[in-house]
Design an enzyme around this catalytic site. Structure first.
Site, PDB file in Angstrom:
ATOM      1  N   CYS A 173      43.580  40.392  50.767  1.00  0.00           N
ATOM      2  CA  CYS A 173      44.445  41.339  51.489  1.00  0.00           C
ATOM      3  C   CYS A 173      45.903  41.190  51.053  1.00  0.00           C
ATOM      4  O   CYS A 173      46.312  40.133  50.593  1.00  0.00           O
ATOM      5  CB  CYS A 173      44.345  41.084  52.982  1.00  0.00           C
ATOM      6  SG  CYS A 173      42.650  41.040  53.551  1.00  0.00           S
ATOM      7  N   ARG A 224      45.694  44.234  45.940  1.00  0.00           N
ATOM      8  CA  ARG A 224      45.042  43.065  46.533  1.00  0.00           C
ATOM      9  C   ARG A 224      43.874  43.445  47.439  1.00  0.00           C
ATOM     10  O   ARG A 224      43.073  42.595  47.823  1.00  0.00           O
ATOM     11  CB  ARG A 224      46.051  42.251  47.354  1.00  0.00           C
ATOM     12  CG  ARG A 224      47.213  41.731  46.547  1.00  0.00           C
ATOM     13  CD  ARG A 224      48.134  40.931  47.420  1.00  0.00           C
ATOM     14  NE  ARG A 224      47.466  39.762  47.939  1.00  0.00           N
ATOM     15  CZ  ARG A 224      47.357  38.598  47.329  1.00  0.00           C
ATOM     16  NH1 ARG A 224      47.907  38.446  46.153  1.00  0.00           N
ATOM     17  NH2 ARG A 224      46.730  37.587  47.886  1.00  0.00           N
ATOM     18  N   TRP A 267      41.041  43.839  52.250  1.00  0.00           N
ATOM     19  CA  TRP A 267      39.783  43.727  51.516  1.00  0.00           C
ATOM     20  C   TRP A 267      38.823  43.081  52.503  1.00  0.00           C
ATOM     21  O   TRP A 267      38.963  41.912  52.847  1.00  0.00           O
ATOM     22  CB  TRP A 267      39.978  42.852  50.274  1.00  0.00           C
ATOM     23  CG  TRP A 267      38.786  42.791  49.375  1.00  0.00           C
ATOM     24  CD1 TRP A 267      38.451  43.677  48.391  1.00  0.00           C
ATOM     25  CD2 TRP A 267      37.782  41.771  49.344  1.00  0.00           C
ATOM     26  NE1 TRP A 267      37.300  43.287  47.771  1.00  0.00           N
ATOM     27  CE2 TRP A 267      36.868  42.128  48.323  1.00  0.00           C
ATOM     28  CE3 TRP A 267      37.546  40.608  50.071  1.00  0.00           C
ATOM     29  CZ2 TRP A 267      35.745  41.354  48.018  1.00  0.00           C
ATOM     30  CZ3 TRP A 267      36.444  39.842  49.774  1.00  0.00           C
ATOM     31  CH2 TRP A 267      35.550  40.214  48.751  1.00  0.00           C
ATOM     32  N   ASN A 306      45.131  37.257  55.993  1.00  0.00           N
ATOM     33  CA  ASN A 306      44.386  37.253  54.730  1.00  0.00           C
ATOM     34  C   ASN A 306      43.588  35.970  54.712  1.00  0.00           C
ATOM     35  O   ASN A 306      44.136  34.906  54.999  1.00  0.00           O
ATOM     36  CB  ASN A 306      45.375  37.280  53.557  1.00  0.00           C
ATOM     37  CG  ASN A 306      44.678  37.095  52.218  1.00  0.00           C
ATOM     38  OD1 ASN A 306      43.543  37.507  52.047  1.00  0.00           O
ATOM     39  ND2 ASN A 306      45.370  36.475  51.282  1.00  0.00           N
ATOM     40  N   GLY A 307      42.288  36.032  54.395  1.00  0.00           N
ATOM     41  CA  GLY A 307      41.482  34.819  54.331  1.00  0.00           C
ATOM     42  C   GLY A 307      40.271  34.925  55.240  1.00  0.00           C
ATOM     43  O   GLY A 307      39.867  36.018  55.632  1.00  0.00           O
ATOM     44  N   GLU A 347      33.295  39.348  27.905  1.00  0.00           N
ATOM     45  CA  GLU A 347      34.477  39.955  28.518  1.00  0.00           C
ATOM     46  C   GLU A 347      34.404  41.489  28.450  1.00  0.00           C
ATOM     47  O   GLU A 347      34.734  42.186  29.415  1.00  0.00           O
ATOM     48  CB  GLU A 347      35.741  39.421  27.822  1.00  0.00           C
ATOM     49  CG  GLU A 347      37.054  40.036  28.259  1.00  0.00           C
ATOM     50  CD  GLU A 347      37.363  39.906  29.753  1.00  0.00           C
ATOM     51  OE1 GLU A 347      36.651  39.196  30.466  1.00  0.00           O
ATOM     52  OE2 GLU A 347      38.314  40.570  30.202  1.00  0.00           O
ATOM     53  N   LYS A 356      34.436  43.897  31.780  1.00  0.00           N
ATOM     54  CA  LYS A 356      35.409  44.989  31.950  1.00  0.00           C
ATOM     55  C   LYS A 356      34.687  46.293  32.258  1.00  0.00           C
ATOM     56  O   LYS A 356      35.081  47.054  33.129  1.00  0.00           O
ATOM     57  CB  LYS A 356      36.243  45.198  30.665  1.00  0.00           C
ATOM     58  CG  LYS A 356      37.334  44.216  30.374  1.00  0.00           C
ATOM     59  CD  LYS A 356      38.599  44.381  31.161  1.00  0.00           C
ATOM     60  CE  LYS A 356      38.613  43.529  32.395  1.00  0.00           C
ATOM     61  NZ  LYS A 356      38.782  42.125  32.247  1.00  0.00           N
ATOM     62  N   GLU A 410      33.142  46.335  35.859  1.00  0.00           N
ATOM     63  CA  GLU A 410      34.059  46.458  36.992  1.00  0.00           C
ATOM     64  C   GLU A 410      34.789  47.806  37.026  1.00  0.00           C
ATOM     65  O   GLU A 410      35.148  48.282  38.096  1.00  0.00           O
ATOM     66  CB  GLU A 410      35.036  45.281  37.088  1.00  0.00           C
ATOM     67  CG  GLU A 410      36.038  45.124  35.986  1.00  0.00           C
ATOM     68  CD  GLU A 410      36.972  43.917  36.214  1.00  0.00           C
ATOM     69  OE1 GLU A 410      37.465  43.398  35.224  1.00  0.00           O
ATOM     70  OE2 GLU A 410      37.199  43.521  37.370  1.00  0.00           O
ATOM     71  N   HIS A 467      15.197  36.806  21.790  1.00  0.00           N
ATOM     72  CA  HIS A 467      14.524  36.001  22.817  1.00  0.00           C
ATOM     73  C   HIS A 467      14.354  36.777  24.120  1.00  0.00           C
ATOM     74  O   HIS A 467      14.080  36.176  25.157  1.00  0.00           O
ATOM     75  CB  HIS A 467      15.312  34.713  23.063  1.00  0.00           C
ATOM     76  CG  HIS A 467      15.363  33.828  21.850  1.00  0.00           C
ATOM     77  ND1 HIS A 467      14.259  33.178  21.349  1.00  0.00           N
ATOM     78  CD2 HIS A 467      16.379  33.532  21.003  1.00  0.00           C
ATOM     79  CE1 HIS A 467      14.593  32.505  20.258  1.00  0.00           C
ATOM     80  NE2 HIS A 467      15.878  32.706  20.025  1.00  0.00           N
ATOM     81  N   LYS A 511      42.274  42.040  43.498  1.00  0.00           N
ATOM     82  CA  LYS A 511      42.888  41.341  42.369  1.00  0.00           C
ATOM     83  C   LYS A 511      42.796  39.822  42.503  1.00  0.00           C
ATOM     84  O   LYS A 511      42.476  39.127  41.560  1.00  0.00           O
ATOM     85  CB  LYS A 511      44.352  41.762  42.269  1.00  0.00           C
ATOM     86  CG  LYS A 511      45.123  41.127  41.137  1.00  0.00           C
ATOM     87  CD  LYS A 511      44.711  41.733  39.826  1.00  0.00           C
ATOM     88  CE  LYS A 511      45.419  41.113  38.638  1.00  0.00           C
ATOM     89  NZ  LYS A 511      44.686  41.401  37.398  1.00  0.00           N
TER      90      LYS A 511
HETATM   91  O1  M6R Z   1      43.484  35.109  39.257  1.00  0.00           O
HETATM   92  P1  M6R Z   1      42.363  34.540  38.470  1.00  0.00           P
HETATM   93  O2  M6R Z   1      42.606  34.541  37.007  1.00  0.00           O
HETATM   94  O3  M6R Z   1      41.941  33.179  38.947  1.00  0.00           O
HETATM   95  O4  M6R Z   1      41.131  35.529  38.734  1.00  0.00           O
HETATM   96  C1  M6R Z   1      39.856  35.228  38.255  1.00  0.00           C
HETATM   97  C2  M6R Z   1      38.953  36.436  38.340  1.00  0.00           C
HETATM   98  O5  M6R Z   1      38.809  36.842  39.670  1.00  0.00           O
HETATM   99  C3  M6R Z   1      39.481  37.610  37.517  1.00  0.00           C
HETATM  100  O6  M6R Z   1      39.642  37.268  36.180  1.00  0.00           O
HETATM  101  C4  M6R Z   1      38.504  38.808  37.604  1.00  0.00           C
HETATM  102  O7  M6R Z   1      37.306  38.499  36.971  1.00  0.00           O
HETATM  103  C5  M6R Z   1      39.136  40.060  37.000  1.00  0.00           C
HETATM  104  N1  M6R Z   1      39.032  41.150  37.922  1.00  0.00           N
HETATM  105  C6  M6R Z   1      38.490  40.499  35.753  1.00  0.00           C
HETATM  106  O8  M6R Z   1      39.076  41.627  35.191  1.00  0.00           O
END
Ligand code: M6R
Length: 606
Positions: A2, A27, A76, A102-103, A481, A485, A488, A504, A601
């Site tokens: 949040c 966030r 969130w 938040n939390g 990676e 991407k 998400e 495999h 985020k």
């Molecule tokens: O803030 P951080 O680098 O610790 O975050 C880790 C992951 O949550 C972050 O990299 C997430 O996978 C991204 N949304 C990927 O694009």
């Protein structure tokens, strides 16, 4: 998770609070709300709505109250779905005390039963509402002293939290607290701010105060008092925010993500400043390297992929064994860790709970911590023995791009530094690699100048149900990676595989027309030859192959050319087209690029 904002000062609070929420919306964006005092002892004015901040903003008009303080929240959801009722702020039964959070409060069920038994009436399904009722009782017990009440309440809470509260009896005062969740103070002139992230108040002040674990902060327009839970007043730790407000603006780009992709050359260059060509001697000062026998990189999501690339570079250059662990798994398997282990947590935000908890576990077993982080003053670097800051600037889009690329740079810097320490590589080799690193900003720029055809090509696959990514060696984490991407952002099934693993099992996924992206950066290598065989294998089964390479790939249907660089550095160049594919696919499918569904985020819950 949040986003939290508090303002008290000379302006009408609605403007800075909404502006702060807009900047923190990355966030969390399930719902948003705001609470403003409209008269001493009167019920607070509260407006909250499910959905994005825009929904809340639509309900506000010229008749919204003017007041010089207020708190706001963008959510969130964890406990309780994203509805109007579950949106924050939550109120006590008199409607005079508002709280945002938040939390996660782990003991909220027992608190709720206790409070209901005392006659408190609950209206939401959230864990947060228990806290506002608890705070209301504590405040009465402390004769209206909200900060003292907050200290008592924090001592009773289990879990992680940033809390902000305001009461209409003392409308200029906002009290905040934090445990395992971010909260910073913005120091203004006749006005002060509280927020999850400095982005919320960067246009008003560049002066910020860090808050430590289990600290309570009490602000008015002209005062800031920080205490621990025992009530001892603590000295403030002030720092200056180094980046400019424009860094948190879209600046003419259609999305933050696109802007951040194009900022990558600068982010790499900035991260290298003062750390290459003879300036890297102090990189690990604070760490006793002489006794290190093993390195463990811990991270989540994209940062984990940077760690996987780091393993190849650090092991090859330093001769030290490197393990890479998903932070969320690490501490639950009772890993072997002691003083001879160097832990490298990688985190853009510095607040990812999984990474933080894994790091704390290792620290409690004697390990030394050398973190890689993009956020000054955040919890992970604060609790580390040494830090290598990446200089990516603020990353607003939920999907990580420029932070990832600078995490790769950090891995190379660490590998070269450790390699010199262990004596596995020569000073000449390090100098050569530093030169290669210094060329990367220009090379990424070249990639960006040539990706336009890829955007058109990507749209051809917009209705595909799945996309696969293949790579070998450092191309494998690059493929992972690329797949993350795409998942998400495009909400499309995507997976990354090691080329050699195809046979495999995964090759069964290939069907007529399945798009496959083959990461095969340097054509004249043994690995590229092996990848070429993999390309033939999938093409023979109907796949449409897009190769990312520095040369011709006859077997591929399409080739996206990238410049040549040292094998270990190729992910820096190869990942850029993968980011563009994910971006373009999200746009083509009509998705929200900067705020993809279900994500946030900074993931400050386990
Ligand atoms: O803030 P951080 O680098 O610790 O975050 C880790 C992951 O949550 C972050 O990299 C997430 O996978 C991204 N949304 C990927 O694009």
């Amino acid at each position: 998770m949040c986003g939290i904002v508090g303002y008290t000062g000379k302006s009408s609070a609605l403007t800075p609070v909404l502006e702060g929420l807009r900047r923190l919306e990355y966030r969390g964006y399930d719902s948003a709300g705001i609470a403003i005092p409209v008269g001493i002892g009167q019920p607070l004015w509260v407006e909250k709505r499910a959905g994005k901040l825009g929904n809340l903003e639509q309900t506000l008009d010229g008749t919204s109250p003017q007041s010089h303080s207020g708190i706001g929240h963008t959510r969130w959801a964890t406990h309780g779905g994203p509805t109007d009722r579950n949106a924050h702020p939550h109120l006590d039964n008199e409607g005079k005390l508002a709280l945002i959070h938040n939390g996660i409060i782990e003991n909220y069920v027992e608190l709720r039963s206790e409070l209901e038994a005392k006659g408190h009436h609950f209206v939401s399904e959230t864990d947060t509402e228990s806290v506002v009722h608890l705070l209301s009782d504590a405040r009465k017990a402390h004769d209206g002293d909200l900060a003292a009440a907050m200290r008592d309440v924090c001592a009773r809470l289990r879990g992680s939290f940033t809390l902000l509260a305001i009461h209409s009896d003392d409308p200029d005062r906002i009290v905040g607290a934090r445990r395992n969740s971010p909260l910073v103070v913005g120091v203004g002139d006749g006005e002060n701010f509280l927020a999850s992230d400095v982005a919320a108040f960067i246009t008003h002040t560049k002066r910020a105060l860090e808050l430590g674990q289990d600290e309570v902060v009490d602000i008015t327009p002209t005062s800031i008092v920080i205490t621990n839970l025992a009530g001892d007043v603590l000295p403030p730790h002030e720092y200056e925010i180094s980046w400019d407000a424009s860094a948190a603006e879209r600046g003419g780009f259609s999305h933050f993500m696109l802007k951040e992709i194009y900022e990558q050359p600068k982010a790499i260059a900035d991260t290298l400043i003062g750390r290459i060509n003879g300036f890297d001697a102090h990189l690990t000062s604070g760490i006793d390297l002489a006794h290190i026998k093993k390195i463990v990189i811990i991270a989540a999501g994209t940062a984990f992929h940077a760690g996987l690339v780091g393993k190849y570079a650090i092991e090859q250059w330093s001769g030290l064994a490197v393990e890479v662990e998903l932070a969320s798994e690490y501490r639950y398997r009772e890993p072997i860790v002691d003083r001879t282990t160097l832990i490298i947590p990688i985190s853009q935000s510095g607040e990812t709970m999984d990474t933080l908890m894994a790091m704390r576990y290792a620290k409690s077993h004697g390990a030394q911590i050398f973190s890689v982080c993009n956020t000054n003053g955040s919890t992970i670097p604060r609790e580390s023995d040494a830090v290598l800051y990446t200089i990516a600037g603020p990353e607003i889009a939920v999907a990580s791009t420029k932070a990832f690329i600078t995490q790769l740079i950090a891995m190379y810097l660490i590998g070269l530094h450790l390699g010199q320490f262990t004596g596995v590589i020569t000073a000449e080799f390090v100098a050569q690699m530093h030169d290669e690193l210094a060329e990367l900003p220009d090379k990424v720029e070249q990639v960006l100048e040539t990706v336009e055809p890829l955007r058109t090509l990507t749209r051809q696959f917009k209705d595909s149900s799945s996309m696969l990514f293949l790579g070998r060696h450092v191309g494998f984490p690059t493929a992972l990676e690329g797949a993350l991407k795409l998942k998400e952002l495009a909400y499309m099934h995507a997976e990354g595989f090691a080329g050699g693993e195809l046979k495999h099992g995964p090759i069964a996924l290939i069907d007529i027309g399945t798009p496959v992206v083959a990461v095969m950066p340097n054509v004249d290598t043994l690995l590229a030859e092996k990848m070429a065989s993999n390309v033939q294998e999938v093409k023979a089964r109907g796949a449409v192959v897009i190769a990312i390479s520095n040369g011709e790939v006859p077997a591929a249907n399409h080739v996206i050319r990238i410049p040549s660089t040292h094998d270990l550095l190729t992910p820096v160049l190869a990942v850029v087209p993968l980011q563009v594919i994910a971006y373009e696919m999200a746009v083509a499918r009509g998705n929200d690029v900067d705020q993809p569904r279900n994500l946030a985020k900074s993931v400050t819950v386990e």
